[in-house]
Design a protein around this motif. Sequence first.
Motif, PDB file in Angstrom:
ATOM      1  N   PRO A  91       0.836  -1.207   0.000  1.00 34.97           N
ATOM      2  CA  PRO A  91       0.000   0.000   0.000  1.00 34.97           C
ATOM      3  C   PRO A  91       0.865   1.247   0.000  1.00 34.97           C
ATOM      4  CG  PRO A  91       0.082  -0.930   2.199  1.00 34.97           C
ATOM      5  CD  PRO A  91       0.792  -1.905   1.295  1.00 34.97           C
ATOM      6  N   VAL A  92       0.455   2.251  -0.770  1.00 37.55           N
ATOM      7  CA  VAL A  92       1.177   3.521  -0.825  1.00 37.55           C
ATOM      8  C   VAL A  92       0.285   4.580  -0.187  1.00 37.55           C
ATOM      9  CG1 VAL A  92       2.231   5.247  -2.311  1.00 37.55           C
ATOM     10  CG2 VAL A  92       2.412   2.825  -2.910  1.00 37.55           C
ATOM     11  N   VAL A  93       0.725   5.081   0.968  1.00 35.10           N
ATOM     12  CA  VAL A  93      -0.057   6.067   1.731  1.00 35.10           C
ATOM     13  C   VAL A  93       0.874   7.177   2.190  1.00 35.10           C
ATOM     14  CG1 VAL A  93      -1.599   6.463   3.686  1.00 35.10           C
ATOM     15  CG2 VAL A  93      -1.611   4.237   2.529  1.00 35.10           C
ATOM     16  N   GLY A  94       0.533   8.417   1.834  1.00 34.60           N
ATOM     17  CA  GLY A  94       1.286   9.577   2.264  1.00 34.60           C
ATOM     18  C   GLY A  94       0.492  10.420   3.235  1.00 34.60           C
ATOM     19  N   GLU A  95       1.159  11.413   3.822  1.00 32.74           N
ATOM     20  CA  GLU A  95       0.508  12.206   4.874  1.00 32.74           C
ATOM     21  C   GLU A  95       1.134  13.567   5.007  1.00 32.74           C
ATOM     22  OE1 GLU A  95       2.380  13.109   7.766  1.00 32.74           O
ATOM     23  OE2 GLU A  95       4.158  12.121   6.975  1.00 32.74           O
ATOM     24  N   THR A  96       0.377  14.484   5.623  1.00 33.93           N
ATOM     25  CA  THR A  96       0.930  15.693   6.220  1.00 33.93           C
ATOM     26  C   THR A  96       0.233  15.898   7.567  1.00 33.93           C
ATOM     27  OG1 THR A  96      -0.614  17.355   5.349  1.00 33.93           O
ATOM     28  CG2 THR A  96       1.228  16.697   3.910  1.00 33.93           C
ATOM     29  N   ASN A  97       0.845  16.726   8.400  1.00 32.35           N
ATOM     30  CA  ASN A  97       0.381  16.866   9.774  1.00 32.35           C
ATOM     31  C   ASN A  97      -0.676  17.965   9.883  1.00 32.35           C
ATOM     32  OD1 ASN A  97       0.218  17.550  12.611  1.00 32.35           O
ATOM     33  ND2 ASN A  97       2.094  16.375  12.893  1.00 32.35           N
ATOM     34  N   ASP A  98      -1.922  17.562  10.182  1.00 35.40           N
ATOM     35  CA  ASP A  98      -3.021  18.531  10.294  1.00 35.40           C
ATOM     36  C   ASP A  98      -3.404  18.816  11.745  1.00 35.40           C
ATOM     37  OD1 ASP A  98      -4.317  16.138  10.927  1.00 35.40           O
ATOM     38  OD2 ASP A  98      -5.477  16.060   9.066  1.00 35.40           O
ATOM     39  N   ALA A  99      -2.415  18.680  12.674  1.00 37.52           N
ATOM     40  CA  ALA A  99      -2.705  18.797  14.102  1.00 37.52           C
ATOM     41  C   ALA A  99      -3.112  20.200  14.528  1.00 37.52           C
ATOM     42  CB  ALA A  99      -1.487  18.347  14.917  1.00 37.52           C
ATOM     43  N   HIS A 100      -2.754  21.230  13.768  1.00 32.44           N
ATOM     44  CA  HIS A 100      -3.107  22.593  14.187  1.00 32.44           C
ATOM     45  C   HIS A 100      -4.617  22.803  14.174  1.00 32.44           C
ATOM     46  CE1 HIS A 100      -2.369  26.806  15.003  1.00 32.44           C
ATOM     47  NE2 HIS A 100      -3.182  27.141  14.010  1.00 32.44           N
ATOM     48  N   LEU A 101      -5.320  22.196  13.232  1.00 37.52           N
ATOM     49  CA  LEU A 101      -6.764  22.389  13.109  1.00 37.52           C
ATOM     50  C   LEU A 101      -7.580  21.136  13.406  1.00 37.52           C
ATOM     51  CD1 LEU A 101      -6.917  24.609   9.879  1.00 37.52           C
ATOM     52  CD2 LEU A 101      -7.454  25.315  12.227  1.00 37.52           C
ATOM     53  N   SER A 102      -6.910  20.030  13.712  1.00 34.08           N
ATOM     54  CA  SER A 102      -7.642  18.786  13.948  1.00 34.08           C
ATOM     55  C   SER A 102      -7.026  18.039  15.125  1.00 34.08           C
ATOM     56  CB  SER A 102      -7.598  17.904  12.688  1.00 34.08           C
ATOM     57  OG  SER A 102      -8.500  16.829  12.780  1.00 34.08           O
ATOM     58  N   ASP A 103      -7.864  17.379  15.898  1.00 36.90           N
ATOM     59  CA  ASP A 103      -7.400  16.609  17.052  1.00 36.90           C
ATOM     60  C   ASP A 103      -6.758  15.320  16.537  1.00 36.90           C
ATOM     61  OD1 ASP A 103      -6.937  15.379  19.442  1.00 36.90           O
ATOM     62  OD2 ASP A 103      -9.017  15.401  20.133  1.00 36.90           O
ATOM     63  N   ILE A 104      -5.505  15.445  16.134  1.00 38.75           N
ATOM     64  CA  ILE A 104      -4.836  14.376  15.407  1.00 38.75           C
ATOM     65  C   ILE A 104      -4.662  13.115  16.244  1.00 38.75           C
ATOM     66  CG2 ILE A 104      -2.483  15.089  16.004  1.00 38.75           C
ATOM     67  CD1 ILE A 104      -1.761  14.585  13.030  1.00 38.75           C
ATOM     68  N   ARG A 105      -4.564  13.267  17.577  1.00 37.16           N
ATOM     69  CA  ARG A 105      -4.340  12.103  18.439  1.00 37.16           C
ATOM     70  C   ARG A 105      -5.536  11.155  18.464  1.00 37.16           C
ATOM     71  NH1 ARG A 105      -0.392  12.149  22.365  1.00 37.16           N
ATOM     72  NH2 ARG A 105      -1.824  11.136  23.811  1.00 37.16           N
ATOM     73  N   ARG A 106      -6.698  11.638  18.052  1.00 31.37           N
ATOM     74  CA  ARG A 106      -7.885  10.764  18.044  1.00 31.37           C
ATOM     75  C   ARG A 106      -7.839   9.755  16.898  1.00 31.37           C
ATOM     76  NH1 ARG A 106     -12.719  14.985  18.554  1.00 31.37           N
ATOM     77  NH2 ARG A 106     -13.950  13.197  17.839  1.00 31.37           N
ATOM     78  N   ARG A 107      -7.029  10.000  15.905  1.00 32.99           N
ATOM     79  CA  ARG A 107      -6.903   9.088  14.753  1.00 32.99           C
ATOM     80  C   ARG A 107      -8.285   8.629  14.278  1.00 32.99           C
ATOM     81  NH1 ARG A 107      -3.305   4.519  16.947  1.00 32.99           N
ATOM     82  NH2 ARG A 107      -4.427   5.027  18.852  1.00 32.99           N
ATOM     83  N   PRO A 108      -9.072   9.570  13.776  1.00 34.85           N
ATOM     84  CA  PRO A 108     -10.490   9.291  13.563  1.00 34.85           C
ATOM     85  C   PRO A 108     -10.820   8.530  12.281  1.00 34.85           C
ATOM     86  CG  PRO A 108     -10.009  11.526  12.897  1.00 34.85           C
ATOM     87  CD  PRO A 108      -8.732  10.975  13.472  1.00 34.85           C
ATOM     88  N   ILE A 109      -9.837   8.287  11.414  1.00 34.43           N
ATOM     89  CA  ILE A 109     -10.130   7.638  10.142  1.00 34.43           C
ATOM     90  C   ILE A 109     -10.499   6.177  10.372  1.00 34.43           C
ATOM     91  CG2 ILE A 109      -9.279   7.095   7.845  1.00 34.43           C
ATOM     92  CD1 ILE A 109      -9.500  10.070   8.356  1.00 34.43           C
ATOM     93  N   THR A 110     -11.625   5.771   9.815  1.00 41.03           N
ATOM     94  CA  THR A 110     -12.091   4.390   9.915  1.00 41.03           C
ATOM     95  C   THR A 110     -11.991   3.715   8.550  1.00 41.03           C
ATOM     96  OG1 THR A 110     -14.388   4.875   9.315  1.00 41.03           O
ATOM     97  CG2 THR A 110     -13.763   5.149  11.646  1.00 41.03           C
ATOM     98  N   PRO A 111     -12.093   2.374   8.507  1.00 39.86           N
ATOM     99  CA  PRO A 111     -12.119   1.691   7.211  1.00 39.86           C
ATOM    100  C   PRO A 111     -13.225   2.213   6.298  1.00 39.86           C
ATOM    101  CG  PRO A 111     -11.682   0.103   8.935  1.00 39.86           C
ATOM    102  CD  PRO A 111     -11.993   1.406   9.628  1.00 39.86           C
ATOM    103  N   ASP A 112     -14.371   2.567   6.857  1.00 40.02           N
ATOM    104  CA  ASP A 112     -15.462   3.084   6.025  1.00 40.02           C
ATOM    105  C   ASP A 112     -15.049   4.372   5.307  1.00 40.02           C
ATOM    106  OD1 ASP A 112     -17.181   1.031   6.559  1.00 40.02           O
ATOM    107  OD2 ASP A 112     -18.338   2.115   8.074  1.00 40.02           O
TER     108      ASP A 112
END
Length: 330
Positions: A119-140
């Motif tokens: 799998p190829v997955v990239g990212e950037t850090n959106d912690a300034h505007l989003s509660d990144i520690r909650r890791r809210p992304i689900t399979p859906d």
Amino acid sequence: MQTPRRVRDLGITVGTLPTGPLNALTDVPGVRVGQTTITGDGLNTGVTAIVPEGWEDTLPAAVAVGNGYGKLIGSTQVDELGVIETPILLTGTLSTFRVADALITWLLDRNPHATSLNPVVGETNDAHLSDIRRRPITPDHVHTALNTASSALPAEGCAGAGTGTSALGFKAGIGTASRVVGDPGAGGGVVGALVQANFSGLLTVLGAPVPAPGIDADGNSCMIVVGTDLPLDARQLGRLARRAIFAMARVGSDYAPGSGDYAIAFSTSRTPNYADRDLRTPFQAVTESVEEALLNSLTMAQTTTGFENRTVQAVSHDLLVDRLTAAGVI
């Protein structure tokens, strides 16, 4: 609140090559984009999926690293083999691994005999505007982005993986653009780019500086995906990917130490036969496409208030036009 508008709608023309019909990555035949956007309750994040036709049988590809301060899953195998074998997904930093796992599930459901997938997955850090520690992304969320991918113009600005990102002191997000190289019916093709913009520097448009007053914007990375139907091999795609990162300088990136800057380039053609001496126009196409995509990520974004009531302002279209008019570039 101003209406989001692409830079060309503001009278700002980047470069000289013609654009594709949508001026988007999806102008590349067979390339689809899907997005899932998550907002509210301290969250501004999401998933962006780039789904090129033929990925199941691998496509030529390459990765370029401007600064490796990031979590680009799958990049070493792309470097080693010169191909992608899955769609390319983008998200927020701490959700990268959940997105990769959900992508694996999606792939396994389609191939009951698979025992090894990259799998190829990239990212950037959106912690300034989003509660990144909650890791809210689900399979859906991931599967929806993949299953709804289309060849339409992708949503830009505060959408998908760009929902919570900022660049050059302003609200940014997803941006896209394309350029036509030669005659597509006679050996030419399309080069398109999609960006997840989240980096620091001084916004510069057509050479004119447009400072963000009172904003201290730390570098937090940029992901660039370049697609083409030109018959390029992996080595040549690596050359395109490097120019994609160079193009960040055109809009004022300072390439900060904490900014993970990556580009992935792929071709939908499996029969490479492009001469290196003919790469001048594709190089121009990728730099123009990335520059315009980065600017679209800004002008299509809206002022956003997010986690802990932090707010990032969108760049003022009036200010932008006034600055460029005074500089004599529009």
